[in-house]
Each structure stands twice: as C-alpha cells, then as structure tokens.
Design a protein around this motif. Structure first.
Motif, PDB file in Angstrom:
ATOM      1  N   ARG B  67       0.861  -1.195   0.000  1.00 23.83           N
ATOM      2  CA  ARG B  67       0.000   0.000   0.000  1.00 23.83           C
ATOM      3  C   ARG B  67       0.880   1.221   0.000  1.00 23.83           C
ATOM      4  O   ARG B  67       1.919   1.242   0.654  1.00 23.83           O
ATOM      5  CB  ARG B  67      -0.875   0.021   1.265  1.00 23.83           C
ATOM      6  N   PRO B  69      -0.224   4.968   0.706  1.00 27.70           N
ATOM      7  CA  PRO B  69      -1.305   5.936   0.944  1.00 27.70           C
ATOM      8  C   PRO B  69      -0.966   7.350   0.506  1.00 27.70           C
ATOM      9  O   PRO B  69      -1.877   8.143   0.228  1.00 27.70           O
ATOM     10  CB  PRO B  69      -1.493   5.873   2.466  1.00 27.70           C
ATOM     11  N   CYS B  74       5.060   3.928   2.410  1.00 27.66           N
ATOM     12  CA  CYS B  74       4.750   2.721   1.671  1.00 27.66           C
ATOM     13  C   CYS B  74       4.817   1.554   2.648  1.00 27.66           C
ATOM     14  O   CYS B  74       5.701   1.526   3.520  1.00 27.66           O
ATOM     15  CB  CYS B  74       5.756   2.514   0.539  1.00 27.66           C
TER      16      CYS B  74
END
Lengths: 114, 114
Positions: B67, B69, B74
């Motif tokens: 992910r 965001p 990360c």
C-alpha cells in the motif's frame, strides 16, 4: 533484457593492498551503471555511478570504476583497502531513459585481511 | 538529512500471522520499491510504485501485498508468513535525473518467522 555478471563471489585482500572487483553486463541497448556497497545488517549505499561523459568515475571512500563499452565492463577499483571496506558489493544496471528498475549482479563479498 | 526510514529494524512474527513493514521517505521521490534479500543473495524486487501506479513483479507471491497511501509512506503486508519468508526487506526510493533512476535504500527490516 539486460543482465549483470559478477565473476567473483568472494575476494580476500590484505589490508593496504589494491583491489579490483569485476562486473560485466549484457544489454541490447545503452545502459547506466552503478556500484552499491552493503555493510552487515544494513541497506545498500551508492558508491558511484556512470551515466555519461568520462568513462572513469570516482566515488566515495576512495573507490573508482571504469566503464569499458567494448568489453561491456564496469570494474570497481581501490588502490589501498582498509578493514572498514569489508562488505558486500553489488554491481547494477538500468537501461537508458525510462526504466526505473535496476538489475543487480549476484554480489562480491570483499574481506580485508589484517 | 533527507532519508529513507524503515520500521521496525527487526520484526519477529509467527508462522501464518499477518505482518506489516513500513517505509517512509523525506526525499520526495515519486518511485518507491520493496525488495526481499536473503542471506548472501542480491536484492530481489517484489514490486514498486511509480507515483500511484503499482507494478508487481511476475514472480512475486500473492502472499505479498503493498500500500502507498501518500508520496511519503509505503507498506509491505505479508498476509500469511511462511518460514521461507524470513529475510531482510529493503525499501528504496528514486526519481528521474539525467534519464536515470538512482535508488536510495533504507536500512532494512530483518524479518524472523517462528
């Protein structure tokens, strides 16, 4: 696709002696070349890079490398090594313009003998 | 100093218990990478983000997810860690300069699976 060959998996060298770590690459297109050093339990640190221009590249910690297009090589050299140079060294290549990924060699473990 | 930060540096998890590794950067680089490195081997790219675009390597197991965001952070999620997932996990960042993407690495997270 490109590839990198580091012929020597381990190189023992006496302290204050010179060292050369060999790196050969294969690619159908022009490349950028990098040498990284990794100390135990740490990440990789950039030693030097060849992007363009002079084929002799100087890096940190007294290391230098020479890009030889005809021999597709990028060997790393240091005239006098120290105990603190004991580490793993990785040669890496990326292709010209537009590819953000690196292709690594298998690494060379440099051991300095007191 | 601008840098790549990985937390935690050492992580122990149980077989099958989900684990998340984190990476943050102050370099404002648009590309972020996750590598797996096993003992005496070169780093193996798992996946990378180019801005918000996720790029998975073909041989990365489904057990590994990621992910991002925002630009700075990360995450690497391992959904059901197996003993074979014990390794050093390296985060790196880069941005394009003179056509090349020089990668900056974090110190790594060493994952142990019990």
């Amino acid at each position: 696709a490109q590839s990198v060959t580091q012929l020597d998996s381990q190189v023992p060298v006496f302290e204050e002696a010179p060292v050369e770590l060999r790196c050969n690459y294969s690619s159908s297109v022009s490349v950028y070349l990098f040498w990284y050093v990794q100390y135990p339990n740490q990440g990789l640190q950039l030693l030097l890079k060849y992007l363009s221009g002079s084929t002799l590249v100087k890096g940190i910690n007294g290391f230098e490398a020479e890009f030889n297009k005809s021999q597709t090589s990028f060997h790393l050299r240091k005239p006098s090594v120290h105990i603190s140079d004991t580490a793993e060294y990785f040669c890496a290549v990326s292709v010209f313009f537009g590819n953000e990924k690196l292709t690594f060699g298998t690494g060379t473990r440099l051991t300095i003998i007191p | 100093d601008a840098m790549v930060i990985q937390n935690p540096r050492y992580q122990v998890t149980q077989f099958g218990k989900p684990v998340t590794l984190s990476c943050s950067q102050t370099l404002n680089h648009n590309v972020m990478y996750w590598y797996q490195q096993k003992s005496s081997q070169a780093p193996k790219l798992l996946f990378h983000y180019y801005d918000k675009d996720f790029n998975n390597e073909a041989d990365t197991p489904d057990n590994f997810q990621s992910r991002r965001p925002n630009t700075s952070f990360c995450f690497l999620d391992i959904r059901s860690p197996g003993l074979g997932d014990a390794a050093m996990y390296l985060c790196a960042t880069s941005r394009e300069a003179q056509g090349a993407y020089e990668q900056y690495f974090g110190p790594g997270t060493r994952l142990t699976v019990t």
